[in-house]
Scaffold this motif. Structure first.
Motif, short mmCIF file in Angstrom:
data_model
loop_
_atom_site.label_atom_id
_atom_site.label_comp_id
_atom_site.label_asym_id
_atom_site.label_seq_id
_atom_site.Cartn_x
_atom_site.Cartn_y
_atom_site.Cartn_z
N THR A 77 23.08 59.98 39.67
CA THR A 77 23.43 60.79 38.41
C THR A 77 23.69 62.12 38.41
OG1 THR A 77 22.37 58.76 37.28
CG2 THR A 77 23.00 60.80 35.87
N LEU A 78 24.83 62.42 38.54
CA LEU A 78 25.15 64.02 38.35
C LEU A 78 25.04 64.54 37.01
CD1 LEU A 78 28.45 63.82 40.51
CD2 LEU A 78 26.20 64.37 41.27
N TRP A 79 25.30 63.81 35.86
CA TRP A 79 25.07 64.40 34.44
C TRP A 79 25.20 63.24 33.59
CZ3 TRP A 79 23.68 68.86 32.45
CH2 TRP A 79 23.95 68.97 31.22
N GLU A 80 24.30 63.32 32.81
CA GLU A 80 24.19 62.33 31.59
C GLU A 80 23.56 63.09 30.43
OE1 GLU A 80 21.95 58.92 32.72
OE2 GLU A 80 19.93 59.93 32.60
N ALA A 81 24.24 62.55 29.16
CA ALA A 81 23.61 63.17 28.07
C ALA A 81 23.89 62.51 26.58
CB ALA A 81 24.39 64.69 27.75
N ASN A 82 23.45 62.80 25.57
CA ASN A 82 23.69 62.16 24.23
C ASN A 82 25.01 63.14 23.89
OD1 ASN A 82 21.64 60.24 24.28
ND2 ASN A 82 20.59 61.58 23.59
#
Length: 224
Positions: A117-122
């Motif tokens: 996972t390089l980037w996750e966000a709401n």
């Protein structure tokens, strides 16, 4: 080749990435949405806007493509085994109610050799930039928060942004909302601004320190 020249060659290789073309960030101005900038992930995605019950859902997806991690205007790295997934929810009146984003992949040029996972966000805010007179692409902008993944190694805690843009993107949304079908899809570009991972800066500063140490040694060895 001297040690100094060798280190300079390593620095050149590191900071020219995979020789991908440089990226130009469009100039958007959406109130409440952070500006797009560097570094960022740049992806070609398929955007779908469709009814979800009495509400609406916008999705942007791409799997198995080869995308770009643009560290700066002149430094880019290839992202492979990509899995880009964005989902944004709207109520029946097209008011944004929330969503989420996740980018997975490998960046072997930066030591990310297994898919992660390089980037996750709401997704916490939404806006539209559309000015038919300035020639800029139509953009849907989202503010991101509650970040996780590889890029959070140097997370400032500040909101970041993700933009979906193409000349006909907003037309897709309006056509479906006007009742011209229950769903529609179009290709677009996704540009996701993220913090600079600390590991990237540490690698560069380590090579710079090696080069600086070599210079100091040379100076101290000079005859009085």
């Amino acid at each position: 080749m001297s040690r100094t020249l060798l280190v300079m060659a390593l620095l050149f290789t590191l900071f020219t990435g995979n020789a991908l073309a440089s990226s130009t960030v469009p100039d958007w101005n959406i109130s409440g949405i952070p500006d797009a900038g560097f570094p960022h992930f740049e992806d070609s995605v398929k955007v779908t806007f469709a009814r979800s019950g009495s509400n609406w859902k916008l999705t942007a997806n791409e799997r198995s493509g080869t995308h770009r991690f643009q560290l700066s205007p002149a430094e880019a790295y290839k992202v492979t085994n990509v899995d880009f997934s964005l989902e944004a929810l709207f109520d029946r009146n097209l008011r944004f109610t929330g969503g989420e984003l996740e980018i997975e992949g490998k960046i072997t040029g930066l030591g990310v050799n297994t898919k992660t996972t390089l980037w996750e966000a709401n997704l916490t805010d939404f806006g539209v930039d559309y000015n038919p007179f300035d020639g800029s692409p139509i953009a849907l902008g989202f503010e991101t928060d509650d970040h996780a993944g590889w890029a959070t190694l140097f997370d400032s805690g500040m909101p970041e942004s993700v933009y979906l843009f193409t000349p006909s993107l907003w037309t897709l949304v309006l056509n479906v909302a006007a009742g011209n079908g229950t769903s529609a899809s179009i290709n677009a570009t996704a540009l996701t601004t993220v913090p600079v991972p600390a590991a990237v800066w540490l690698l560069g500063s380590g090579l710079m320190a090696l080069l600086g140490g070599r210079r100091r040694n040379t100076v101290s060895a000079a005859p009085a």
